[in-house]
Design a protein around this motif. Structure first.
Motif, PDB file in Angstrom:
ATOM      1  N   ALA A 123       0.839  -1.203   0.000  1.00 43.72           N
ATOM      2  CA  ALA A 123       0.000   0.000   0.000  1.00 43.72           C
ATOM      3  C   ALA A 123       0.873   1.252   0.000  1.00 43.72           C
ATOM      4  O   ALA A 123       1.932   1.280   0.627  1.00 43.72           O
ATOM      5  CB  ALA A 123      -0.906   0.000   1.230  1.00 43.72           C
ATOM      6  N   VAL A 124       0.424   2.280  -0.721  1.00 44.44           N
ATOM      7  CA  VAL A 124       1.108   3.581  -0.705  1.00 44.44           C
ATOM      8  C   VAL A 124       0.363   4.451   0.307  1.00 44.44           C
ATOM      9  O   VAL A 124      -0.755   4.885   0.053  1.00 44.44           O
ATOM     10  CB  VAL A 124       1.093   4.238  -2.098  1.00 44.44           C
ATOM     11  N   ILE A 125       0.986   4.660   1.468  1.00 43.12           N
ATOM     12  CA  ILE A 125       0.318   5.402   2.537  1.00 43.12           C
ATOM     13  C   ILE A 125       1.018   6.747   2.677  1.00 43.12           C
ATOM     14  O   ILE A 125       1.918   6.921   3.502  1.00 43.12           O
ATOM     15  CB  ILE A 125       0.333   4.604   3.867  1.00 43.12           C
ATOM     16  N   TRP A 126       0.626   7.673   1.821  1.00 41.94           N
ATOM     17  CA  TRP A 126       1.282   8.979   1.770  1.00 41.94           C
ATOM     18  C   TRP A 126       0.297  10.091   2.087  1.00 41.94           C
ATOM     19  O   TRP A 126      -0.856  10.045   1.678  1.00 41.94           O
ATOM     20  CB  TRP A 126       1.823   9.245   0.360  1.00 41.94           C
ATOM     21  N   ARG A 127       0.791  11.114   2.763  1.00 38.62           N
ATOM     22  CA  ARG A 127      -0.001  12.326   2.943  1.00 38.62           C
ATOM     23  C   ARG A 127       0.112  13.196   1.692  1.00 38.62           C
ATOM     24  O   ARG A 127       0.968  12.980   0.830  1.00 38.62           O
ATOM     25  CB  ARG A 127       0.493  13.109   4.162  1.00 38.62           C
ATOM     26  N   GLY A 128      -0.754  14.233   1.630  1.00 37.99           N
ATOM     27  CA  GLY A 128      -0.834  15.103   0.454  1.00 37.99           C
ATOM     28  C   GLY A 128       0.478  15.644  -0.062  1.00 37.99           C
ATOM     29  O   GLY A 128       0.788  15.504  -1.256  1.00 37.99           O
ATOM     30  N   PRO A 129       1.311  16.266   0.791  1.00 39.22           N
ATOM     31  CA  PRO A 129       2.544  16.886   0.279  1.00 39.22           C
ATOM     32  C   PRO A 129       3.457  15.910  -0.457  1.00 39.22           C
ATOM     33  O   PRO A 129       4.086  16.263  -1.454  1.00 39.22           O
ATOM     34  CB  PRO A 129       3.219  17.431   1.542  1.00 39.22           C
ATOM     35  N   ILE A 174       3.917  14.004  -8.144  1.00 43.94           N
ATOM     36  CA  ILE A 174       3.264  14.517  -9.354  1.00 43.94           C
ATOM     37  C   ILE A 174       4.142  15.593  -9.993  1.00 43.94           C
ATOM     38  O   ILE A 174       4.325  15.641 -11.214  1.00 43.94           O
ATOM     39  CB  ILE A 174       1.852  15.064  -9.026  1.00 43.94           C
ATOM     40  N   LYS A 175       4.718  16.426  -9.138  1.00 47.99           N
ATOM     41  CA  LYS A 175       5.614  17.480  -9.628  1.00 47.99           C
ATOM     42  C   LYS A 175       6.817  16.849 -10.348  1.00 47.99           C
ATOM     43  O   LYS A 175       7.224  17.302 -11.428  1.00 47.99           O
ATOM     44  CB  LYS A 175       6.092  18.328  -8.444  1.00 47.99           C
ATOM     45  N   GLN A 176       7.349  15.762  -9.775  1.00 48.77           N
ATOM     46  CA  GLN A 176       8.483  15.073 -10.415  1.00 48.77           C
ATOM     47  C   GLN A 176       8.095  14.478 -11.764  1.00 48.77           C
ATOM     48  O   GLN A 176       8.865  14.519 -12.719  1.00 48.77           O
ATOM     49  CB  GLN A 176       9.009  13.966  -9.499  1.00 48.77           C
ATOM     50  N   PHE A 177       6.879  13.891 -11.825  1.00 43.24           N
ATOM     51  CA  PHE A 177       6.409  13.301 -13.088  1.00 43.24           C
ATOM     52  C   PHE A 177       6.364  14.352 -14.202  1.00 43.24           C
ATOM     53  O   PHE A 177       6.563  14.041 -15.368  1.00 43.24           O
ATOM     54  CB  PHE A 177       5.015  12.696 -12.909  1.00 43.24           C
ATOM     55  N   LEU A 178       6.070  15.594 -13.841  1.00 46.74           N
ATOM     56  CA  LEU A 178       5.976  16.660 -14.843  1.00 46.74           C
ATOM     57  C   LEU A 178       7.325  17.313 -15.104  1.00 46.74           C
ATOM     58  O   LEU A 178       7.629  17.723 -16.218  1.00 46.74           O
ATOM     59  CB  LEU A 178       4.966  17.720 -14.387  1.00 46.74           C
ATOM     60  N   LYS A 179       8.141  17.402 -14.058  1.00 46.31           N
ATOM     61  CA  LYS A 179       9.403  18.154 -14.121  1.00 46.31           C
ATOM     62  C   LYS A 179      10.567  17.281 -14.600  1.00 46.31           C
ATOM     63  O   LYS A 179      11.437  17.751 -15.341  1.00 46.31           O
ATOM     64  CB  LYS A 179       9.695  18.709 -12.720  1.00 46.31           C
TER      65      LYS A 179
END
Length: 356
Positions: free
Chosen positions: A147-153, A159-164
């Motif tokens: 499971a990926v148990i991550w908070r928002g930040p 997502i920022k890395q996927f774009l950048k």
């Protein structure tokens, strides 16, 4: 995340000057605010990552978000088949999966078990074809059952890395498959892409009110953040399949089922051979409320069409294949094709003229 975005936090004092203001954390209005110290010490000015994203996205002509109010309505299936269809038209296509907790795209494109490779240009997408590249957190998990148990930040950071950091290269279309709802991921993707422009969102729903209630929220979200709604797709719009693909059962008094498929097909072949070509349809979800078409009319957004619930399309998604290639999805493929042609004619007709 509000602090870094320059937005005024919800728990700020009444006359907050804004986190990006030179007087942030220092003015009289800041006294006693829970964010005072953070505001005073946060660097001011534009986020350098947004500049890097704008540079990466400068080579992407069209950016499309695929959204839904509810989970399980076939949003990832639509994203995958849209990408397959655009790639089949010889466009350069990228498919970005930002569903961090439930990434379905690797399986739906037949890419399970693939890894991301890095080069001096950045992360390389995983390619289905030379003109269809895919990026997903699913490629980064050492154990697919974890499971990926991550908070928002932390989600926003990825997502920022996927774009950048992903080297998408020259793309005609970037299709973004988002998780259901209107949460951190949605706010982030809109914010990160806004500088270079988003063509709009395609919203996927099923016909019943339980799904449409949440789709209305999705339309409202798009209007609030300034993302055009390209249209709404009503998926799973009745079960449709050839009569001969059904299994026929006889129920006993004790509730047990006896399979009589062979007898029924044989009987039809002998007594009514014309029945063998008939397609049977049934409303699985209650659409008495008018379905997506009525909701679109009420909310002033385009209705793109209906896609029936087709077991062959479900099979294509499970196998990671395009539904357009082997003529097996005889019910759903024409419906999807009509929707994609409508999108092309309404929004990307200049691409169609290049394609022709």
């Amino acid at each position: 995340m509000a602090m870094a975005n320059g937005e005024i936090p919800e728990n700020a004092n009444e006359h907050c000057p804004g986190p990006q203001s030179e007087s942030a954390g220092k003015s009289d209005a800041c006294q006693g605010c829970p964010n005072q110290e953070v505001c005073a010490t946060t660097p001011k000015g534009p986020d350098p990552d947004l500049v890097a994203i704008a540079e990466r996205m400068a080579t992407v002509k069209h950016k499309i978000l695929v959204l839904s109010g509810k989970g399980g309505v076939g949003k990832s299936t639509f994203s995958a088949q849209l990408s397959f269809a655009l790639a089949a038209k010889d466009f350069q296509v990228g498919l970005l999966d930002i569903d961090i907790c439930g990434p379905s795209i690797p399986k739906m494109l037949g890419l399970e078990g693939q890894d991301i490779h890095q080069s001096n240009l950045g992360w390389s997408p995983v390619y289905v074809e030379s003109n269809l590249g895919v990026m997903s957190i699913g490629f980064m998990l050492p154990d697919p059952n974890e499971a990926v148990i991550w908070r928002g930040p932390r989600k926003n950071g990825l997502i920022k890395q996927f774009l950048k950091d992903v080297y998408w290269g020259e793309l005609d279309f970037l299709v973004v498959d988002a998780p259901p709802g209107t949460s951190d991921e949605h706010i982030s993707i809109v914010q990160f892409l806004q500088a270079t422009g988003i063509d709009g969102a395609i919203i996927v729903t099923t016909p019943q009110q339980v799904s449409l209630i949440d789709v209305r929220k999705e339309v409202s979200f798009c209007k609030k953040v300034g993302v055009p709604v390209l249209g709404v797709v009503e998926n799973m719009s009745g079960l449709c399949q050839p009569l001969t693909d059904f299994k026929f059962l006889r129920m006993t008094e004790t509730g047990e089922h006896t399979d009589v498929t062979g007898k029924v097909i044989e009987y039809m072949r002998e007594k009514a051979p014309e029945m063998l070509d008939v397609i049977a349809a049934n409303e699985v979800f209650d659409s008495s409320g008018g379905g997506a078409a009525k909701m679109c009319m009420e909310m002033g957004v385009p209705f793109l069409g209906k896609v029936p619930l087709d077991p062959q399309l479900c099979k294509a998604a499970e196998e990671g294949k395009s539904c357009f290639t082997e003529q097996k999805c005889g019910v759903s493929a024409p419906a999807l094709k009509n929707i994609i042609e409508k999108l092309m004619a309404n929004y990307w007709h200049e691409e169609m003229s290049v394609e022709q």
